[in-house]
Design an enzyme around this catalytic site. Sequence first.
Site, PDB file in Angstrom:
ATOM      1  CG  HIS A  32      -1.853  -0.994   1.262  1.00 46.59           C
ATOM      2  ND1 HIS A  32      -2.061  -1.720   2.447  1.00 46.59           N
ATOM      3  CD2 HIS A  32      -3.051  -1.292   0.682  1.00 46.59           C
ATOM      4  CE1 HIS A  32      -3.023  -2.533   2.359  1.00 46.59           C
ATOM      5  NE2 HIS A  32      -3.601  -2.373   1.307  1.00 46.59           N
ATOM      6  CE  LYS A  56     -13.059  -7.238   4.822  1.00 48.51           C
ATOM      7  NZ  LYS A  56     -12.296  -6.396   3.633  1.00 48.51           N
ATOM      8  NE  ARG A 105      -3.208  -7.474  -4.480  1.00 51.23           N
ATOM      9  CZ  ARG A 105      -4.035  -7.865  -3.602  1.00 51.23           C
ATOM     10  NH1 ARG A 105      -3.355  -8.043  -2.416  1.00 51.23           N
ATOM     11  NH2 ARG A 105      -5.194  -8.301  -3.634  1.00 51.23           N
ATOM     12  CB  SER A 142      -4.246  -6.452   4.811  1.00 50.65           C
ATOM     13  OG  SER A 142      -3.995  -5.104   4.499  1.00 50.65           O
TER      14      SER A 142
HETATM   15  O1  PNS Z   1      -9.240  -2.928   0.896  1.00 54.74           O
HETATM   16  P1  PNS Z   1     -10.351  -3.370   0.143  1.00 54.74           P
HETATM   17  O2  PNS Z   1     -11.202  -3.880   1.262  1.00 54.74           O
HETATM   18  O3  PNS Z   1     -10.024  -4.043  -1.143  1.00 54.74           O
HETATM   19  O4  PNS Z   1     -11.016  -1.976  -0.284  1.00 54.74           O
HETATM   20  C1  PNS Z   1     -12.226  -2.077  -1.086  1.00 54.74           C
HETATM   21  C2  PNS Z   1     -12.917  -0.584  -1.062  1.00 54.74           C
HETATM   22  C3  PNS Z   1     -12.838   0.076   0.073  1.00 54.74           C
HETATM   23  C4  PNS Z   1     -12.181   0.327  -2.168  1.00 54.74           C
HETATM   24  C5  PNS Z   1     -14.279  -0.869  -2.037  1.00 54.74           C
HETATM   25  O5  PNS Z   1     -14.939  -1.947  -1.312  1.00 54.74           O
HETATM   26  C6  PNS Z   1     -15.138   0.225  -1.902  1.00 54.74           C
HETATM   27  O6  PNS Z   1     -14.861   1.509  -2.711  1.00 54.74           O
HETATM   28  N1  PNS Z   1     -16.296   0.444  -0.950  1.00 54.74           N
HETATM   29  C7  PNS Z   1     -17.052   1.457  -0.824  1.00 54.74           C
HETATM   30  C8  PNS Z   1     -18.422   1.170  -1.280  1.00 54.74           C
HETATM   31  C9  PNS Z   1     -18.578   1.489  -2.699  1.00 54.74           C
HETATM   32  O7  PNS Z   1     -18.341   2.268  -3.248  1.00 54.74           O
HETATM   33  N2  PNS Z   1     -19.233   0.458  -3.374  1.00 54.74           N
HETATM   34  C10 PNS Z   1     -19.199   0.167  -4.603  1.00 54.74           C
HETATM   35  C11 PNS Z   1     -18.190  -0.072  -5.474  1.00 54.74           C
HETATM   36  S1  PNS Z   1     -18.306   0.175  -7.177  1.00 54.74           S
END
Ligand code: PNS
Length: 179
Positions: A32, A56, A105, A142
């Site tokens: 990150h 979560k 990645r 993570s």
């Molecule tokens: O580190 P992560 O958990 O893989 O991050 C995922 C994240 C936070 C980037 C994604 O789940 C997100 O943007 N969540 C916010 C809710 C949202 O906007 N959902 C629609 C995505 S198109």
Amino acid sequence: MVRSSNDVRCRGGRLMQIAVCPGSFDPVTNGHLDVFERASSLAEEVVVAVLINNSKASLFTVEERIELLREVVADFGNIRVDSFHGLLVDYCQAHGITAIIKGLRAVSDFDYELQMAQMNYRLAGVETMFITTNPLYSFLSSSLVKEVAKFGGDVSGLVPEAVLNRLQQRLSATMDPQG
Ligand code: PNS
């Protein structure tokens, strides 16, 4: 320097004004950090935004993750840390953010990331840019860090020092004495 007519650099010389690097960051890894650093040279300002997701299970609370993130980006003058809940595009619109920057990645990341990028563009015209992860960290996540650390594996060099210490404290505190 010669600039083409479709040069998209903003006034300060970087490509974007404000970009967001969203995620759970439970905890932040060196992968990150590499993306944040590279994003900070593309945007005038980078916001690392931690998703508040109460459904979560996480090892670190949002406050702890923010504290760790602030510690590890402290040396970058143009990176700040915030949190958000709900849709990422709503957060972007509320804060004048026009671009999302994410690390990619491997091919396995691509399908889901593409879907999200297209949905975010469809919802609010917010663009997504991908930075290909430093190969040193292409296997890193993570979840994997937490799993390896939980069973006593060495994750030094994979997470910042501050995270390593917190990880050890947290895992020894939650370790079942019965094994
Ligand atoms: O580190 P992560 O958990 O893989 O991050 C995922 C994240 C936070 C980037 C994604 O789940 C997100 O943007 N969540 C916010 C809710 C949202 O906007 N959902 C629609 C995505 S198109």
